[in-house]
Scaffold this active site. Structure first.
Site, short mmCIF file in Angstrom:
data_model
loop_
_atom_site.label_atom_id
_atom_site.label_comp_id
_atom_site.label_asym_id
_atom_site.label_seq_id
_atom_site.Cartn_x
_atom_site.Cartn_y
_atom_site.Cartn_z
N THR A 292 0.82 -1.22 0.00
CA THR A 292 0.00 0.00 0.00
C THR A 292 0.85 1.27 0.00
OG1 THR A 292 -0.19 -0.12 2.40
CG2 THR A 292 -2.01 -1.06 1.11
N GLY A 293 2.18 1.13 0.15
CA GLY A 293 3.05 2.31 0.07
C GLY A 293 3.15 2.79 -1.37
N TYR B 74 21.35 -3.34 -16.32
CA TYR B 74 20.48 -2.91 -17.42
C TYR B 74 21.33 -2.67 -18.67
CZ TYR B 74 17.58 -1.52 -13.36
OH TYR B 74 16.91 -1.47 -12.16
N HIS C 12 28.08 1.84 -3.27
CA HIS C 12 27.60 0.62 -2.62
C HIS C 12 28.39 0.39 -1.33
CE1 HIS C 12 25.94 -1.33 -6.54
NE2 HIS C 12 25.04 -0.59 -5.93
N LYS D 140 -3.64 -3.71 7.72
CA LYS D 140 -4.48 -3.37 6.57
C LYS D 140 -5.11 -4.61 5.95
CE LYS D 140 -2.49 1.10 5.61
NZ LYS D 140 -1.90 2.04 4.66
N ILE E 1 14.57 -4.76 -2.55
CA ILE E 1 15.37 -3.75 -3.24
C ILE E 1 15.84 -2.68 -2.27
CG2 ILE E 1 14.10 -4.06 -5.39
CD1 ILE E 1 12.76 -1.23 -4.52
N GLU F 26 32.05 -6.17 -8.87
CA GLU F 26 32.66 -4.88 -8.59
C GLU F 26 33.68 -5.06 -7.47
OE1 GLU F 26 28.94 -2.81 -7.99
OE2 GLU F 26 29.14 -2.90 -5.82
#
Lengths: 389, 290
Positions: free
Chosen positions: B17-18, B159, B247, B43, B96, B209
């Site tokens: 719901t965020g 990506y 990072h 909720k 994430i 990396e």
């Protein structure tokens, strides 16, 4: 986040780690007052966020009040150059005045998170006061390690194993296991990414003390470590990096001339790499975040262009979900608003990239659009040749 | 086949719901992922993004048969959300979230029983099996169905690699972002094991990396077990030692975790290691033709 030695020791002491008595001093008079309170002799130690202070003249033994005054006067305001400060060195703004202790043995102990097991690990060695990386490389058999189960904490048998390995006996053994157990509790309680005691000291009286202490705290945990967060000393950070962190930009100044603005840390590193491969040199690492909002781009431009070394800006944004026309609009607005005169090479990818390119080309500003990362790097080199140094 | 997510995935989004939660739940569903539930404590009973919201993950599993979790909550709550997914017995849980305290991850990893829930992330773009399902924040449209597995510590750089592949007509079986933090759930070797066993994956791109020893461990696994072509790139060849490059895990300390060391380890394991990030796609094309 890194802490000064005196801050680190004060925090460790709260967890029961024994430390020498000492006081922080910001002036020569405060140092003299601290010494008379502690009793002579004392050691006067420069407080900067870098190791190797001793060799650079930042740590002095003082047996008389005059010697305290002379040592404090020499160190405060001096710029120490150590192998960790870089050639520009670090200005000393504060001192730690500490009681002198009679040294019997110097050892090494640290706690870190071992990334391959994902668990806390204690590294200890009887070869204290030395560069532990050298010890590890040359005489790995002198390094003891213990991996701690985070659900259990450091167990008594683990502390004993380390203490036996370090050759502790009798009262020193008991003090040593207590020291190690307290140090683990501090490591865990402070959300530290590293706690390093080099040297850990055995005194002639059989006490075990932290003679030096380096504590780094996980930046991601500062929200629940307010006591630690309050200790931040921004004098120890570069002004541009402090400014960037206010805007939640990840920025690290380097010494090249190509200002880089990229979304995502991995792509930002890769962009620096390709600039270097093409024969130019990156002026910075700068991650504007995954989304690259107009506001972030404006902040990023402001920081990039306040570095006088920057002669050209390379923007590499892999938008993905982000619409490139929106990005272009934000870019044009930021360049106009800030009056950026540096040439800009831009590579972007994502939805509506063709429209975005047209917008940039028709803006009348000095944008060069590139097709892919290799083309971007080549354009940067070509442009740099045309720009006067 | 693909790995981690696919047509059998039944997704529950924790924090649906965020603003972020709703946005990415919708994007995953629109890509074709079978979104079955959301979870937000307090909720339960509501509806969000067209699916029922439950108070607990356990209830979502019981009522909807959810088997994969996607955590979209702020850093202080991420570890708890992971732990709840583990407790509910999901096959996989992805987050994430950036800025999760390392100590939280250390503790959460201790709670996973052998053979239990696979944790992916945090601070990663997630996972996508093109044409089947995505559980993450990556742009779906740059991907293409095919047979190259991609595994990476980075987000946008992944990506970039995918874009270079798709541009050449080379599709992907599954693309996995493992995240840039010092302590993560699923590591390179875990994903390489899956790719090794996956009939649909014919070759692998590995993007590492600086910092830590995960690429060296991957190289070791590749030498011993992975009989498929691997193209690798390591970001941070020009990064100064002792500085954290964005990072939390990207730092060279005491000569450990350098790009040069990782590149050498991967090269000696038989990988094609490219120096330039612009060459990932071309190098894979060459390996597939050769």
């Amino acid at each position: 986040m890194n802490l000064h030695e005196h801050q680190a020791k004060a925090l460790l002491a709260e967890y029961g780690v024994p430390i020498p008595r000492g006081k922080v001093a910001f002036s020569v008079d405060e140092a003299v007052a601290a010494a008379s309170e502690l009793g002579l002799p004392v050691v006067v130690k420069a407080q900067i966020h870098a190791g190797g202070r001793g060799k650079a003249g930042g740590v002095r033994l003082a047996r008389t009040e005059d010697e305290v005054r002379a040592a404090a006067d020499a160190i405060l305001g001096a710029t120490l150059v150590t192998k960790q400060t870089g050639p520009e060195g670090r200005l000393v703004r504060r001192l730690l005045v500490e009681e002198g202790v009679a040294i019997a043995r110097e050892l090494y102990v640290s706690f870190i998170i071992d990334r391959s097991t994902g668990r806390p690990m204690c590294v200890a060695s009887a070869a204290g006061g030395m560069d532990i990386e050298e010890v590890a490389a040359e005489t790995p058999e002198k390094i003891l390690t213990v991996t701690v189960d985070p659900a259990m904490g450091m167990q008594p048998f683990q502390a004993r194993r380390l203490a036996f390995g370090l050759g502790f006996e009798g009262q020193v053994f008991r003090n040593g296991t207590k020291f190690l157990t307290a140090l683990y509790r501090a490591f865990e309680g402070l959300d530290a990414s590293q706690v390093e005691i080099n040297p850990m000291l055995v005194t002639e009286g059989g006490d075990v003390l932290a003679l030096d202490a380096k504590v780094s705290v996980d930046d991601s945990a500062l929200f629940r470590q307010p006591q630690v967060a309050a200790l931040r000393d921004i004098h120890e950070e570069s002004p541009l990096e402090v400014e960037a962190s206010k805007h939640r930009l990840s920025y690290i100044k380097l010494d090249g001339s190509v200002g880089c603005m990229v979304n995502g840390a991995g792509l930002a590193m890769a962009t620096m790499d390709i600039v270097k491969l093409a024969g130019a040199s990156p002026a910075n690492f700068l991650d504007v975040g995954g989304g690259a909002s107009a506001e972030q781009i404006e902040n990023a431009f402001r920081i990039l262009s306040s570095d006088p070394e920057v002669r050209l800006v390379l923007i590499n944004i892999f938008g993905g979900i982000l619409r490139c026309d929106r990005l272009a609009k934000g870019l044009i607005a930021a360049v106009r608003k800030l009056g950026v005169t540096l040439p800009i090479v831009i590579r972007m990818e994502g939805t509506n990239v063709e429209l975005a390119r047209r917008m940039l080309e028709e803006s009348g500003l000095d944008f060069t659009t590139a097709d892919g990362m290799r083309d971007a790097a080549e354009q940067v080199v070509r442009k740099l040749e045309a720009v006067p140094a | 086949m693909s790995v981690l997510v696919g047509n059998e995935t039944r997704l529950v989004v924790q924090g649906i719901t965020g603003r972020e939660g709703a946005f990415h739940a919708e994007a995953c569903r629109d890509y074709g992922t079978n979104l079955v539930a959301g979870v937000v404590p307090g909720k339960g009973g509501q509806t969000a993004v067209g699916v029922p919201v439950f108070d607990t993950v356990a209830e979502a599993v019981e009522k909807t048969g959810a088997n994969v979790g996607f955590v979209l909550v702020p850093p202080p709550f991420c570890a708890d959300a992971y732990a709840e997914a583990v407790d509910a017995g999901l096959d996989l849980v992805v987050s994430i979230t950036e800025g999760v305290p390392t100590r939280d991850m250390v503790r959460v990893m201790r709670t996973v029983p052998p053979g239990g829930t696979r944790i992916l992330g945090p601070n990663c773009p997630g996972v996508i099996s093109p044409g089947k399902a995505k559980v993450g924040i990556m742009p779906g449209f740059i991907h293409k169905e095919g047979h190259v597995g991609v595994v990476s510590r980075s987000g946008t750089l992944t990506y970039e690699a995918v874009h270079q592949l798709s541009e050449r007509g080379i599709g992907q079986s599954t693309c996995v972002g493992i995240g840039g933090d010092p302590v993560i759930g699923t590591n390179f070797v875990d994903v390489l094991e899956l790719f090794a066993a996956d009939e649909d994956t014919g070759a692998v791109i590995l993007i590492g990396e600086i910092g830590g020893g995960a690429e060296e461990e991957a190289a070791d696994f590749i030498r011993r077990e992975l009989k498929k072509p691997v193209v690798a790139f390591i970001a941070g060849q020009t990064a100064p030692p002792g500085r954290r490059m964005g990072h939390a895990g990207a730092i060279v300390m005491g000569g450990q975790g350098t790009a040069a060391g990782k590149m050498e380890a991967l090269r000696s394991a038989g990988c094609t290691v490219v120096e330039s990030p612009a060459e990932m796609g071309a190098a894979m094309e060459a390996r597939l033709q050769g």
